[in-house]
Design a protein around this motif. Structure first.
Motif, PDB file in Angstrom:
ATOM      1  N   VAL A 115       0.819  -1.218   0.000  1.00 45.15           N
ATOM      2  CA  VAL A 115       0.000   0.000   0.000  1.00 45.15           C
ATOM      3  C   VAL A 115       0.855   1.272   0.000  1.00 45.15           C
ATOM      4  N   GLN A 116       0.702   2.006  -1.062  1.00 44.91           N
ATOM      5  CA  GLN A 116       1.338   3.332  -1.151  1.00 44.91           C
ATOM      6  C   GLN A 116       0.385   4.353  -0.531  1.00 44.91           C
ATOM      7  N   ASN A 117       0.750   5.630  -0.616  1.00 49.13           N
ATOM      8  CA  ASN A 117      -0.195   6.657  -0.155  1.00 49.13           C
ATOM      9  C   ASN A 117      -0.684   7.472  -1.356  1.00 49.13           C
ATOM     10  N   GLN A 124      -3.124   8.747   3.465  1.00 56.41           N
ATOM     11  CA  GLN A 124      -4.295   8.162   2.784  1.00 56.41           C
ATOM     12  C   GLN A 124      -3.824   6.930   2.001  1.00 56.41           C
ATOM     13  N   PRO A 125      -4.303   5.723   2.376  1.00 59.36           N
ATOM     14  CA  PRO A 125      -3.769   4.522   1.735  1.00 59.36           C
ATOM     15  C   PRO A 125      -4.180   4.387   0.271  1.00 59.36           C
ATOM     16  N   ALA A 126      -3.258   3.887  -0.552  1.00 63.83           N
ATOM     17  CA  ALA A 126      -3.541   3.610  -1.963  1.00 63.83           C
ATOM     18  C   ALA A 126      -2.934   2.238  -2.311  1.00 63.83           C
ATOM     19  N   PRO A 127      -3.722   1.168  -2.099  1.00 60.87           N
ATOM     20  CA  PRO A 127      -3.186  -0.180  -2.344  1.00 60.87           C
ATOM     21  C   PRO A 127      -2.814  -0.369  -3.807  1.00 60.87           C
ATOM     22  N   ILE A 128      -1.749  -1.140  -4.041  1.00 57.32           N
ATOM     23  CA  ILE A 128      -1.384  -1.438  -5.434  1.00 57.32           C
ATOM     24  C   ILE A 128      -0.869  -2.874  -5.561  1.00 57.32           C
ATOM     25  N   LEU A 129      -0.914  -3.341  -6.801  1.00 56.63           N
ATOM     26  CA  LEU A 129      -0.270  -4.598  -7.147  1.00 56.63           C
ATOM     27  C   LEU A 129       1.057  -4.191  -7.788  1.00 56.63           C
ATOM     28  N   ALA A 139       5.940   2.103  -1.337  1.00 50.98           N
ATOM     29  CA  ALA A 139       4.914   1.698  -0.354  1.00 50.98           C
ATOM     30  C   ALA A 139       5.504   1.588   1.051  1.00 50.98           C
ATOM     31  N   LYS A 140       6.821   1.891   1.207  1.00 46.05           N
ATOM     32  CA  LYS A 140       7.426   1.751   2.546  1.00 46.05           C
ATOM     33  C   LYS A 140       6.710   2.690   3.530  1.00 46.05           C
ATOM     34  N   VAL A 141       6.900   2.432   4.777  1.00 45.19           N
ATOM     35  CA  VAL A 141       6.348   3.193   5.917  1.00 45.19           C
ATOM     36  C   VAL A 141       4.850   2.889   6.131  1.00 45.19           C
TER      37      VAL A 141
END
Ligand SMILES: Cc1cc2nc3c(=O)[nH]c(=O)nc-3n(C[C@H](O)[C@H](O)[C@H](O)COP(=O)(O)OP(=O)(O)OC[C@H]3O[C@@H](n4cnc5c(N)ncnc54)[C@H](O)[C@@H]3O)c2cc1C
Length: 398
Positions: A115-117, A124-129, A139-141
């Motif tokens: 999950v990136q932001n 604000q989470p922004a999940p990705i593949l 997506a760290k932190v």
């Protein structure tokens, strides 16, 4: 003729719709996909099945008579570790991101769920593949907010990927394990982190504004083993606020109802778990649950300094005293909170005993929350291991 899988006919919920788990929904993302078809069996807050899924994932459920397994779940190894060369800007030293990059670049998997932001809000989470190491590193932190990581599940099936790594917290991983067989994968690797006291984005704002002197510059924070919350600010400075000085009255309704009802702090169903709370201050805590977890850890072993886990102190009196104090929303004046923090840091629980302190405090709090707000769910929702942990303490009658 091959029949389409039954879930493919299901319709994901539109954003903003009321979720099947209602207010206990942790927004894991499953219901944003056609795998909503399985939600009644898969959702951690509708159908608690940790023991059954442990047996599915690890070949057995935890040994309730082993004090370490009672608390930390099935595992074959545990250690404290840190990266020899930490990743700048990771939550700790970046062991999670490093494992994920190695898995991808060495061809163990074709993609990584993480999950990136969002572009305009770091929390604000922004999940990705993710398909590249750059995407994994972006997506760290921690995003200390409920994150719909499983919302990318449809994308996996449609991409034709057969080997996948998923990074996630306990509620996401329980739902994932429950639908694992429907994903059509050859191999699924699960890298988990412990998780507790997560919040909605609005809840996070309230927490930051109530607790930090400069909420708008906080880059990340952690409830540390020295009994203080450490806020890292944009300019690199660290602000430390003692746990005992938190404004519990104000903060009582900040945590998500799902997190107030959660008994899977240590991510029981992941293959490998990377946290910090069972390790000495400054170190990360690694738990290898099964052979798949071992395989993942082996990939980065030469990049880590490690040491055995340790345990000292006795948590029980501190947990017992904190139960009524939290319940009544007692907040100490800051000078007294600082003093108490210093004393507890010197003589208080350390290593695995600190992890038990944190588990006991959260399980007793959550048990009371469920008993008061969802008494009809209490019996089935609380796993046997958690009942045994809670039963060590005296709780208020009502
Ligand atoms: C909300 C939250 C609470 C936590 N509480 C505890 C705790 O009480 N005790 C403890 O020992 N450990 C806890 N952890 C884990 C710990 O803070 C670190 O994430 C872990 O030690 C990994 O550090 P790292 O430097 O290796 O991770 P990094 O290399 O920085 O990578 C972090 C990874 O976490 C994933 N991630 C970030 N936010 C979320 C999210 N909201 N949901 C799912 N995945 C996410 C990202 O995809 C990324 O891959 C918590 C994690 C989260 C997300």
């Amino acid at each position: 003729m091959t029949l389409a899988a039954p879930h493919k006919k299901a319709k994901a919920l539109k954003s903003g719709s009321r979720r099947p788990a209602k207010e206990l929904c942790s927004e894991c993302g499953l219901c944003d996909t056609y795998y909503i078809h399985y939600v009644k069996e898969a959702c951690a807050f509708i159908h608690q099945q940790v023991a059954e899924l442990e047996a599915q994932a690890h070949g057995r459920s935890r040994d309730l008579d082993s004090s370490n397994e009672l608390y930390f779940g099935v595992h074959q190894d545990m250690m404290a570790a840190k990266k020899k060369q930490p990743i700048e800007g990771a939550q700790w030293t970046g062991i999670v991101s490093t494992i994920a990059c190695e898995m991808l670049t060495q061809g163990f998997v074709e993609g990584v769920v993480c999950v990136q932001n969002s572009q305009d809000d770091r929390f604000q989470p922004a999940p990705i593949l993710a398909r590249t190491c750059e995407e994994i590193l972006a997506a760290k932190v921690n995003k200390p907010t409920l994150s719909p990581n499983l919302s990318v599940l449809e994308e996996i099936e449609n991409s034709g990927m057969k080997r996948l790594l998923v990074i996630g917290v306990g509620c996401q991983i329980q739902a994932l394990r429950a639908v694992e067989k429907q994903l059509g994968l050859e191999k699924l690797y699960i890298l988990g982190t412990p998780c507790v006291d997560n919040v909605s984005r609005a809840g996070l704002q309230k927490f930051l504004e109530t607790t930090s002197k400069s909420p708008e510059t906080v880059v990340h924070y952690e409830f540390m083993q020295d009994f203080r919350v450490h806020f890292k600010h944009e300019n690199g400075s660290i602000e430390k606020v003692p746990f005992f000085g938190l404004n519990t009255k104000e903060l009582k309704d900040v945590f998500a109802p799902s997190c107030m009802s959660c008994f899977d702090y240590v991510n029981s169903l992941a293959d490998l778990v990377v946290g910090y709370m069972g390790a000495p201050f400054g170190w990360q805590w690694i738990m290898v649950r099964n052979e798949t977890g071992r395989e993942m850890l082996d990939l980065v072993q030469d990049q880590l300094d490690t040491q055995p886990v340790m345990s000292s102190g006795d948590r029980k009196a501190a947990v017992q005293q904190s139960i009524p104090a939290y319940d009544k929303g007692v907040t100490l004046p800051m000078w007294a909170a600082k003093m108490m923090g210093l004393v507890i840091e010197k003589i208080g629980p350390k290593g695995l005993e600190y992890a038990r302190f944190s588990i006991d405090s959260h399980f007793t709090r959550n048990y009371l929350y469920l008993k008061r707000n969802y008494p009809e769910k209490l019996e089935a929702h609380v796993p046997e291991y958690a009942k045994r942990i809670v039963n060590q303490y005296e709780l208020p009658e009502k």
